[in-house]
Each structure stands twice: as C-alpha cells, then as structure tokens.
Write an enzyme that holds these catalytic residues in place. Structure first.
Site, PDB file in Angstrom:
ATOM      1  N   GLY A 248       0.826  -1.117  -0.067  1.00 57.58           N
ATOM      2  CA  GLY A 248      -0.003  -0.040  -0.014  1.00 57.58           C
ATOM      3  C   GLY A 248       0.990   1.039   0.103  1.00 57.58           C
ATOM      4  O   GLY A 248       0.818   2.080  -0.804  1.00 57.58           O
ATOM      5  N   PHE A 249       1.712   1.204   1.009  1.00 54.45           N
ATOM      6  CA  PHE A 249       2.572   2.441   1.182  1.00 54.45           C
ATOM      7  C   PHE A 249       1.936   3.878   1.241  1.00 54.45           C
ATOM      8  O   PHE A 249       2.611   4.985   1.162  1.00 54.45           O
ATOM      9  CB  PHE A 249       3.452   2.367   0.107  1.00 54.45           C
ATOM     10  CG  PHE A 249       4.316   1.127  -0.408  1.00 54.45           C
ATOM     11  CD1 PHE A 249       4.804   0.537   0.684  1.00 54.45           C
ATOM     12  CD2 PHE A 249       4.159   0.640  -1.471  1.00 54.45           C
ATOM     13  CE1 PHE A 249       5.472  -0.698   0.438  1.00 54.45           C
ATOM     14  CE2 PHE A 249       4.467  -0.665  -1.623  1.00 54.45           C
ATOM     15  CZ  PHE A 249       5.204  -1.482  -0.808  1.00 54.45           C
ATOM     16  N   THR A 643      10.128  -9.993  10.593  1.00 48.74           N
ATOM     17  CA  THR A 643       9.358  -8.989  10.172  1.00 48.74           C
ATOM     18  C   THR A 643       9.750  -7.630  10.004  1.00 48.74           C
ATOM     19  O   THR A 643       9.604  -6.842   9.249  1.00 48.74           O
ATOM     20  CB  THR A 643       7.769  -9.415  10.470  1.00 48.74           C
ATOM     21  OG1 THR A 643       7.717  -9.189  11.748  1.00 48.74           O
ATOM     22  CG2 THR A 643       7.252 -10.646   9.813  1.00 48.74           C
ATOM     23  N   GLN A 647      10.882  -5.074   7.268  1.00 43.12           N
ATOM     24  CA  GLN A 647      10.431  -3.702   7.073  1.00 43.12           C
ATOM     25  C   GLN A 647      11.443  -2.635   6.787  1.00 43.12           C
ATOM     26  O   GLN A 647      11.493  -1.974   5.875  1.00 43.12           O
ATOM     27  CB  GLN A 647       9.355  -3.365   8.132  1.00 43.12           C
ATOM     28  CG  GLN A 647       8.257  -3.899   8.380  1.00 43.12           C
ATOM     29  CD  GLN A 647       7.171  -3.548   7.267  1.00 43.12           C
ATOM     30  OE1 GLN A 647       7.047  -2.416   6.904  1.00 43.12           O
ATOM     31  NE2 GLN A 647       6.887  -4.454   6.211  1.00 43.12           N
ATOM     32  N   VAL A 712       8.023   0.039  12.944  1.00 43.18           N
ATOM     33  CA  VAL A 712       8.967   0.019  12.228  1.00 43.18           C
ATOM     34  C   VAL A 712       8.768   0.183  10.596  1.00 43.18           C
ATOM     35  O   VAL A 712       9.830  -0.129   9.965  1.00 43.18           O
ATOM     36  CB  VAL A 712       9.972  -1.193  12.420  1.00 43.18           C
ATOM     37  CG1 VAL A 712      10.457  -1.133  13.949  1.00 43.18           C
ATOM     38  CG2 VAL A 712       8.934  -2.485  12.034  1.00 43.18           C
ATOM     39  N   GLY A 713       7.666   0.440  10.296  1.00 40.42           N
ATOM     40  CA  GLY A 713       7.461   0.580   8.835  1.00 40.42           C
ATOM     41  C   GLY A 713       7.861   1.647   8.102  1.00 40.42           C
ATOM     42  O   GLY A 713       8.267   1.341   6.884  1.00 40.42           O
ATOM     43  N   GLU A 714       8.257   2.724   8.735  1.00 40.61           N
ATOM     44  CA  GLU A 714       8.635   3.895   7.791  1.00 40.61           C
ATOM     45  C   GLU A 714      10.359   4.383   8.411  1.00 40.61           C
ATOM     46  O   GLU A 714      10.789   4.900   7.689  1.00 40.61           O
ATOM     47  CB  GLU A 714       7.739   4.961   7.878  1.00 40.61           C
ATOM     48  CG  GLU A 714       6.609   4.661   7.333  1.00 40.61           C
ATOM     49  CD  GLU A 714       5.333   5.552   7.650  1.00 40.61           C
ATOM     50  OE1 GLU A 714       4.741   6.190   7.023  1.00 40.61           O
ATOM     51  OE2 GLU A 714       4.750   5.340   8.683  1.00 40.61           O
TER      52      GLU A 714
END
Ligand SMILES: Cc1cc2nc3c(=O)[nH]c(=O)nc-3n(C[C@H](O)[C@H](O)[C@H](O)COP(=O)(O)OP(=O)(O)OC[C@H]3O[C@@H](n4cnc5c(N)ncnc54)[C@H](O)[C@@H]3O)c2cc1C
Lengths: 747, 339
Positions: A248-249, A643, A647, A712-714
C-alpha cells in the site's frame, strides 16, 4: 496472573501467510470470481483542465456485451454534501468526487466507466467512447508557480499533521552573527506509490441495499463508511474485505476512485461488478508531492546549532489541501535557541497528493541532514560528531522528554558496524580503482503513533483462541505479529491462535498507516486478553469443587491452553474443559485499546534511526553504486525481528530508490505524467542493491504503551536518502540539491 | 473488439505468402514488443502471422566462408550463450546480455530485436502528438522531457532513439541482414538497415512491405581479442541505455590495425563514424586518441535540454570503453563501467 510474555514475542517467526503468498493461493481483490460478474473499465481524461462538452457513447454501447457506459451525464444520484464524501484521511478542502460534473480538474481524471460482460470487451469499448472537450490553461509545474504559495487550510487532518510551530528567538539576528552558516535549497520530484498489486474492487450485489466488497485498501472500515455515506446505504449492509493486500505504502489510506465507480456500477445495474485499474491508471491518483525546501542553519564555533530556518513549499491539488509536516522536523532532533519554520502549499492542476511511506519526514530529513553535513564540512567537524554535539535527550521543540530515545546507541552501534572510523575527512579522498569511494551518514526520526482499536477475543469449544479486528495486513507481517502477541497473552501455542482481520465487519481499526498497527491493534489485544483471562478464571471458579475458588489473579498461570495454580502446577483446568463446563458456549470479550493520553501528554514520542552508507562513484562516468549500508533503528520493543528487519530492509531499498531512481516525470507543456509504467518509472532492481545491514538498538520503553512498541514501517527510510547524498558528496565533492540524483550530474 | 486472424507460418515461403495475402497483418516472433504496442493501443494488426515455427531460421550456423549466420527466429538468450558467439563474437554476446531482462531475452528473437520500436515516452502515449506515430501531429519531446532522446541525426520531426543493445554490436561487427519477400531475397548491410528520421520518422528501417528477415550474417572477423560493450543507464539492469558503446579493435602490439565504434542511445539508428574509425587506424591505443576519435564521432551532436549531458557522457564512455576493449576481462555483468 502469570503468563510468560516472551515465548513467541521477540522471536524471528516467518510470516504465517507466506506460503499462501508465494504459491499464489492468497487471493487479492481482483481475484474473486463470482457468478454473473460484470467487468468495468475506466476511461480517463486526456486533457489536463477544462470541461467535457459532450460524450459519445453510441459506438461503445453498440458493441456486443457492453451493458452500460456511465459518466457524469447519467450517473446515479449521489450524496449531496461534500462531507459525506470525506473519508477518515481526507485533508481540508473539497474531496474529489468522480463523475460529479463536466469539469476536468487534472489529467487522467476518471470521466467514464464502461461495463461489459468481459474484461476484454470493457477495455476495448473504453477506447470507443469519445469526448468533446473545452480545454483551459493549466498549471502543473511547482517551480514555475511558487508565487501561488499559501498556508494550508486547517481541518480534521490537522490534528495528526500540525503546521509548524511559531518562531522562537530571533533567527535572522542569530544567523547573521553566526560563526558558521549554511544555506541550501533542495527540490524533490513527484513519486507514485506503485504497490505491486493494482487497485481493484470486486463488488457483490446482494439486493436490499446490501453489498460485499473485496477492495484493495489499507482501511476496511474507512472504505465501508465512505461507500455507505455516499450511496446512502446502512453501515451494517456494507462489508468491505481485504484479506490480502499487495502493498500500500499509503496509497490505500484513502478510498480510491475504482471503489466508488465499481460500487456505483453495481448499484446502478444491480449486478456483481469487478473493476481493475491498469498500471498506467495507478498514476492517476495518490502520489508524493514535489517540494522545494529552503534551509538556513547556523552554528557557533563549537558546532552547537544557534539557528534553524526551514521553509518548504509543496504541491497540492486545486481542490484539497494535502499537508505533510516538513519544516518542523529539525527542531525535534536538534536544540537551537532561534528557529523559524514555514510551510506553504502551491495548488496545481493535479490530483491530491497522499501520504507515501514516511510522508514529509523522508523529504524533510533529506534536506536537513544534508544541510547538517555541509555544516560539518564547514566547521571541520566529523558529521557524526556534529550530531553528537547537538544531541538532545529531550524533544527541544516540544520541550518534553521522550518516552525513550536510543538514538545515541543507533549512532554508535551503526558507526562501529560500518567502520566509520576509516573515513578520511576530505571529500574525494578515497578511491578504489576507477571508483571514488564516499562515506555518508544521516539521522532518521519518525512519529510513534497509536490509534484506538477494538479487539474481540474468545476461547472456543476446541480450546483455541480466535481474535477479530478490522485491520488489514498490507504485507508488513501484521497477522504474524498479532498472533505472537495473542499467543503469549493467553499462554497458547501460535497454532492455537486464529487472528482474523481485513474485514470491516470486525471490531474497529483505523486504516493501516503511520507505522501504527503493532501498537494500535497489539495493545487492544493485550487489553482484551487481560479481560479474557479474567473471564476464564471466573468460569474456573464456578466449577464444582473448583480448586481455583480462592485463587487470586496473581496465583495462577496460563500456559499450554490451561490454567494452573502457581502453588501446584498439577492442579489445572484446560480451556476445553472450561468451555465444556460453559455448556460449549464460547467465552469472549471485546475491548478497546487506546493510547494513555493523560500520561503521554507530558512526553514526546518518536522512533529514531541512523544510516551509514558507502557509495562508489565512477570517476569518469558518474555511475553510482550503494555498495554498503547499515541502518540502526530505535523503535522500542521488537515483536518479531524477522518481519521488522524486512520492513527496514524494504525501507532502505526505498531510500536508495528515492535517492537515485524514483521520479514521476511531469511534462509541464502537456500537464501529464510521461513515464507511467514500471519500465520507465525506475525502481531499483537486484543489481542495484548490495549489502544491507539492520541493527535494532535496545530501547526499553515502559511508558509508551502496554507492549513498549513503537512501529518500524517507515523509520528505516528516513535517514537513507541523506546518507546516500552525503556519501556521494564525500566521494565526489559534488553536492546535488535535488532527488533523484542522476549519475550524469556527477561527471 | 479488435479481432484479428491468427495464422501460423510453416516456412519462410509460407510466411511471405501469408503476410502478403492477409490485409494489415504483422509478423509475431517473441511478441515482447509487438504485444506491448498492441496493449498500449498503438498498433492493431488485423492479422497475426506467427513465425516462431520457422525451423530453418532458428539456428546459429557457421557458413562455408567462416561467416556465421544467426537465424532470425533464434532467441536472443540462445544467441548470446551460443558457443560460437561466446567464442568468436563475444562483443555481441555481451551486448545482448546487457539488454532487457533474462525473461525477455528468452522470448525475444533476433529478427524482432532489429525491429523493436523506440521507447520515446511521447511515442508510447497514444493521447499525445507524435510524428512517428501520426506523421504531422508534432513532437512534444523536443520541448518536453527528453532525457532519453537523441543527440545525433535528429530531425525537426523526430528526436527518438532506437533502443536496441544487440544492434549496436551488430553495427560494430558490420553484420548483414538477409531478407526475403515477394520480389525475392536481398541482403542489407547493417549500416543501411536502420534509417534516420528525416521527414519520415514513421519509418524506422529499410525493410520492405511484406518482407521477412530470415537471418543475420556476421563477417569472419569477430574481434574476439579486443572488444567491450559499455552501457550507461539509470539503474544497473533492466533499463534502456542513455548511452552505450560497442568497441572492437584489431591490434598489433598497441597499434590499432582496425577499429569499430558504435554508439547506442544517441540516435535513431546505431551510430558509427567511418571517419573516426579511419582516424584510429595505425594510431596507438591511448585515451588521447580515443578522445580525438570521440570528438569526430560526436561532431554535430546537439542536445534538447534534458539530454544535453549525453554529449559529454558519450565522449567519456567512448574513451573508457576503448580502454576496456584493450582488456576485455575488465567488463562487468550488466555492461557496467569497469571497476
Ligand atoms: C520491459 C522491456 C525492456 C527491454 N529492455 C531492452 C534493453 O535494455 N535493450 C534492448 O536491446 N532491448 C530491450 N527490450 C526490447 C527487446 O529486446 C525486444 O522487445 C525484442 O528484441 C523484440 O523481439 P521479439 O521477437 O519479441 O519481437 P516481436 O515483438 O515479436 O516483434 C517486433 C517487431 O518485429 C517484427 N518481426 C519480428 N520478427 C520478424 C522477422 N523475422 N521478419 C520481419 N519482421 C519481424 C514484428 O512484426 C514486430 O513488428 C526490452 C523490452 C521490454 C518489454
């Protein structure tokens, strides 16, 4: 009540749905084959601004198998008020309403929808619909229209994305008299999210105003409410499902036009309809806005910053004020007595930008950390040393302590792993054959958010646990991580936990963004699990001759699907027995997890990172390779190192992409994007990615939430573009003030 | 719907008959370009003649006079990895392997490679003017974003680039294209196969209507001792050349007996300068001489704004690739600059 909190949590567990994904059995929104399905195809505007004078659909409608051509001329009656179109992530302004009227607001705007018995026929018929336009002059170039800059309108979204704070001290005076000062201007181009999965919707029409919708989205409930509001349906009659999402981002934070159009067609025709966008159409909505940033930083002779001035102008559409914080970031890292931050928008004839991985922050930190690098050279201070000189334990901008901040550890651990001490300070001083070698570093900072979330948790007759939450898993590992958390909370094996998600029918979750899902849903699981344990123990006490009758909460342990007395582990009752005793009825609870606003009011919340990069630049030809990169991240507790690492790897690759590759090219004469395909919109390929290393700094955080997690996604992206730019400067002595950096600029 | 007839040709003669008896028909080989163009709504043949089963054109063979014949239906990957090509014409092998992706090279045919169309953004967008697509409609590339466009041999009408890598090596090797058609067989020197845009940018090459490429002949001399292919692009793989260079030398000690230099990414056809190659003859193989040759090759080069950099880049690439050709081992996968 005891349970071992860290049996599964903290383990590098592979994605539970991994096998489904790699074997192609995971179904995405475009892959639902339902009976009596119609296929819709969108026709997009080929002009940039103006009016549709007339539409000729006769040729399309005459084709066999073409059912309908919809446009503003014959669309269904829609909601009256703008606010009914506003999704949960809508910026201030007038939301874009497909097929609203004859006005063309941007190139690629959807203007008609062909519905046919087959995809092929719909696509062909779409080429047969013709339009007469009245074209009007347009403005699509940021650089040429800076005169239109103005401050952003305020609205609902402003709460999460505040405008820059008022000035402090007297910047101009401080700057004038400073021992060291740097002035820079950085410009960034447009980028499109380009998740691999195309935006698609399959709408199943069930009669009586009922719809089941498979949609590509990052927010099932957001889209459920959007559809119900616009089409006047009852919330309970609209179900949006997104069990698998192919990236998606940020592009799926808002409902996109294919959802609107697919649902409109289904309701209009009372049929099941599928709509899949093609790659080119993926460039006709959300994107990261181009920006131009001016910075002036000043420091005293010792390198202590005395003034920070950051002003940013970025693109928005003519109808909505998309705002991402850019100008204010430096002061969340570095103390300085004099600050001046300004941020303005330039409305242009484009679609509204939308959050794209580390929105604002990755753009801002590129400019900030390159400016810091220039300052370091001017002061003849090592760039890392300059960061440490200006290190702040607290948030200088909010004047509050951080709940935790292990940035210093990030700097030191990454520098050590990277071998920063081997860097020669002079630019263009390191070589390897035909290559100039450069080392660069930069800091990253990102928000640590938590949204309210509701989780239903239950133990069923088989003694296993089921959890329900509307959240999606956009490929981040949400399913796996939530299962780990839940398993530990109840002392179960992960196989005995079934986390169900991606469905608007399930209890509330915000859209999946802001690196906030592990904290949001994770905390809700902790809250629900606590209540569930209570209920299970209470039930155990009700059993005849129960040995648990007098047991206090802290005198029992939940383990392996049983409750036992700490004093006598052999005195136990299984969950199965408990449910049997409950006449086979599930024991369940639904609870809300939410941030502890009152407690957190006195703190600042953020994740941090430090990136160190080595580049090789060909001496004659400028060709750049990022040969090594180390990123250390401080993001609280890491639930699943595997995971989480993925990321950060992904973010680092993104950073390479942002620095060297990615850009959507706008032809300002035509007002349209010219490279709208993955052949010419360059993302890095394997050959561009060499050695990447990720470190997680130890960052215990007892304050932030029940799990001590931050997200931690970004964060892994934020420091990379500046670290690469700085490494390129170190290698070549050339400072490139724009992204992406093209190799030919280094000759 | 754009319906079309599909016919499979059994042999070359049959293929020529079919293409000439089916109105508005096109050959399809690997389909990696044709099908894309179709999907982008840029071409709509009403007949498709499948030439993937022309076994007589599928081989790579050594001819009596030591020339080597590349069947038009042989795949790019099979050609690049063929022992004769790797051994005698390694320049061709390297150039092919610098193009596209492994998957595309597995499908792409040698004939199709010669006939692939430009990657100009404006050509690829059916909604904007393009003289190559619709003669007379205009060329927005000249004032638009022309980073990928030509600096040599351009015309008022068109500044598009021919995007092949393979053909840059074929130009340097002075290959010959063999074609058959309703009027019999012809052989076209590589130099004459592709054309400059002039006032007919819609025509890419000199292949006649209803003609088929049957094979490509490589002369005996393969320059297998001193050769190099260098490709400069915006990422390290899977991108078209902004500038590419195929260089081949026959050396006597360090003196050049003969030189071949062909440029890609800069023109509507593979770009060679006979004058520059003559200049290098009997000269020392040095960077200075390569630089002087580069100036000759690039004489008259003209940028259009975003592609101005190509002039200087091409010069530096010619020099570097000259040096790389002296030491072919220095070539890297992806035709990246030497380490
Ligand atoms: C994403 C992508 C990236 C690419 N990158 C590169 C690159 O970096 N470098 C590079 O060099 N190439 C690149 N290519 C292009 C690729 O090399 C060509 O598409 C391929 O060589 C075409 O061969 P084909 O057999 O598939 O041709 P087809 O698509 O089958 O045919 C192309 C044209 O040739 C005609 N034709 C085919 N065979 C004959 C024949 N024997 N006689 C007469 N007419 C014939 C067809 O009618 C058609 O007009 C790329 C392609 C793609 C899709």
């Amino acid at each position: 009540m005891k349970m071992d909190k860290n049996i599964n949590v903290g383990q590098p567990i592979s994605r539970l749905e991994g096998k489904q994904k790699v074997t192609g059995t995971a179904k995405y929104a475009a892959e639902y084959e339902v009976n009596n399905l119609l296929y819709a195809y969108v026709v997009n505007s080929t002009i940039t601004k103006g009016k549709i004078l007339s539409i000729d659909t006769s040729k399309a409608l005459a084709l066999p198998g073409v059912i309908e051509v919809l446009s503003h001329e014959n669309r269904t009656k829609l909601a009256w008020f703008d606010v009914q179109y506003a999704d949960m992530d809508a910026p201030p302004g007038t939301v874009f309403k497909p097929f609203y009227d004859e006005n063309i607001l941007y190139n690629g705007q959807p203007i008609a929808l062909v519905v046919a018995e087959s995809f092929e026929m719909a696509r062909f018929a779409a080429t047969q619909v013709t339009f007469q336009y009245k074209e009007e002059p347009f403005k699509t170039c940021l650089k040429d229209n800076l005169g239109l800059a103005r401050t952003a309108k305020k609205g609902f979204a402003t709460a999460l994305k505040p405008p820059p704070p008022p000035p402090t001290g007297n910047f101009e005076k401080a700057y004038e008299s400073a021992a060291a000062k740097v002035e820079t201007t950085y410009s960034h181009g447009t980028e499109h999210h380009n998740p691999l999965e195309l935006f698609a919707t399959t709408t199943i029409y069930q009669g009586d105003g009922k719809l089941t919708i498979y949609d590509k989205t990052q927010g099932t409930i957001n889209n459920q409410l959007y559809v119900a509001n616009i089409f006047g349906l009852k919330y309970k009659n609209v179900r949006v499902l997104a069990p698998f999402v192919g990236g998606g981002f940020g592009s799926g934070l808002r409902p996109q036009y294919q959802l609107f159009l697919c649902v409109m067609a289904a309701l209009h025709l009372k049929r099941n309809v599928k709509l899949v966008l093609e790659r080119k159409q993926m460039f006709s909505f959300a994107h990261r806005p181009p920006t131009i940033q001016n910075l002036r930083f000043s420091a005293d002779i010792n390198g202590k910053l005395t003034g920070l001035n950051h002003s940013s102008k970025s693109e928005t559409s003519s109808f909505e004020d998309y705002f991402e914080p850019i100008a204010s970031w430096s002061h969340r890292l570095y103390p300085a007595p004099n600050t001046l931050f300004e941020q303005e928008l330039v409305p242009l004839d484009v679609h509204t930008p939308l959050d794209m991985r580390a929105p604002g922050g990755s753009t801002a930190l590129h400019a900030i950390e390159c400016t810091m690098d220039e300052l370091a050279y001017q002061l003849k201070i090592d760039p890392l040393e300059l960061r440490l000189i200006n290190y702040s334990e607290m948030d200088p901008s909010a004047k509050k302590p951080y709940t935790s901040k292990a940035l210093r550890a990030c700097y030191l651990e990454a520098a050590e792993k990277f071998g920063w001490d081997k860097r020669k300070p002079e630019p263009r001083s390191m070589e390897r054959g035909n290559k100039l070698v450069g080392y660069g570093m930069a800091t990253g900072i990102w928000d640590s958010l938590q949204f309210p979330s509701r989780v239903e948790a239950m133990i069923n007759a088989d003694g296993k646990m089921v959890l329900n939450n509307a959240v999606t898993d956009i490929g981040t590992g949400t399913l796996t991580v939530m299962t780990q958390i839940a398993a530990d909370q109840l002392g179960l094996n992960m196989e005995d936990v079934d986390f169900q998600y991606g469905d608007s029918k399930k209890p509330f979750s915000m859209f999946q963004g802001g690196s906030a899902m592990t904290s949001s849903t994770g905390v809700a699981i902790v809250v629900a699990a606590k209540e569930l344990r209570k209920k299970l123990l209470k039930k155990a006490k009700e059993m005849t001759d129960s040995p648990f009758k007098k047991a206090e909460d802290d005198q029992v342990t939940f383990q392996n699907g049983t409750i036992f007395l700490n004093s006598d582990p052999n005195t136990l009752v299984t969950f199965k027995e408990l449910i049997a005793f409950n006449k086979g009825k599930t024991i369940k609870t639904t609870n809300m997890g939410k941030p502890h606003m009152l407690k957190l009011k006195n703190y600042s919340l953020a994740t941090h990172s430090a990136s160190f990069v080595e580049v090789e630049v060909d001496k004659d030809l400028g060709v750049v390779t990022v040969t090594r990169a180390v990123t250390a991240v401080a993001a609280g507790k890491i639930i699943n190192p595997k995971t989480a690492k993925s990321q950060v790897y992904g973010s680092m690759v993104w950073g390479i992409s942002k620095a060297l590759h990615e850009e959507t090219i706008m032809d300002p004469n035509l007002g349209k994007y010219m490279n709208s395909n993955l052949g010419e919109y360059h993302l890095p390929v394997h050959a561009d990615i060499k050695q990447l290393e990720v470190i997680f700094a130890d960052e215990p955080d007892e304050l932030i939430n029940e799990l001590g997690v931050k997200g931690v996604g970004e964060i892994g992206l934020v420091g990379m573009p500046a670290a690469i730019s700085n490494a390129i400067f170190h290698a070549t002595g050339k400072r490139i003030y724009k992204l992406p950096i093209h190799f030919n600029e280094l000759i | 719907m754009n319906n079309f007839e599909y016919k499979q040709a059994g042999n070359t003669k049959n293929a020529i008959e079919l293409i000439n008896n089916t109105p508005d028909a096109a050959f399809v080989a690997g389909g990696t370009n044709l099908i894309d163009l179709w999907k982008y709504d840029l071409t709509h043949p009403s007949g498709l003649i499948d030439i993937n089963h022309l076994n007589e054109n599928a081989e790579i063979t050594t001819l009596k006079d030591k020339k080597v014949r590349l069947g038009a239906a042989a795949r790019n990957a099979d050609t690049a990895y063929h022992p004769i090509i790797e051994g005698r014409y390694p320049l061709l092998s390297k150039a092919i392997l610098a193009g596209a992706s492994a998957q595309i090279r597995n499908m792409a045919s040698n004939g199709g490679n010669l006939l692939q169309r430009t990657r100009c953004y404006y050509f690829y967008d059916a909604d904007v003017p393009c003289n190559k697509r619709e003669p007379g409609s205009g060329c927005p590339a000249k004032e638009g974003y022309n980073r990928i466009h030509a600096i040599l041999g351009t015309s008022e009408e068109c500044i598009a680039v021919f995007p092949s890598d393979m053909c840059i090596a074929l130009a340097a090797l002075e290959a010959v294209v063999n074609v058959s058609g309703p009027n019999g067989d012809r052989s076209i020197p590589f130099e004459d196969f592709h054309r400059l845009p002039g006032d007919r940018p819609d025509i890419d090459n000199t292949l006649g209507k209803g003609e088929i490429i049957t094979s490509i002949d490589l002369p005996e001399e393969g320059f297998s001792e001193h050769y190099s292919y260098l490709k400069l692009r915006d990422r390290h793989s899977y991108a078209f050349a902004l500038v590419s260079v195929a260089t081949a030398f026959k050396l006597n000690g360090n003196v050049i007996e003969s030189a071949r230099i062909a440029l890609g990414g800069v023109s509507h056809k593979p770009w060679r300068s006979i004058e520059a190659e003559a200049f290098l003859k009997d000269k020392e193989a040095t960077a200075e001489n390569f630089a002087a040759a580069a100036d000759l090759i690039l004489r008259g080069a003209k940028g259009f704004g975003s592609n101005d950099f190509k002039i200087q880049l091409a010069k530096k690439a010619i020099i570097r690739n000259g040096l790389m050709a002296l030491n072919p081992e220095s070539q890297l996968p992806g035709a990246l600059p030497s380490a």
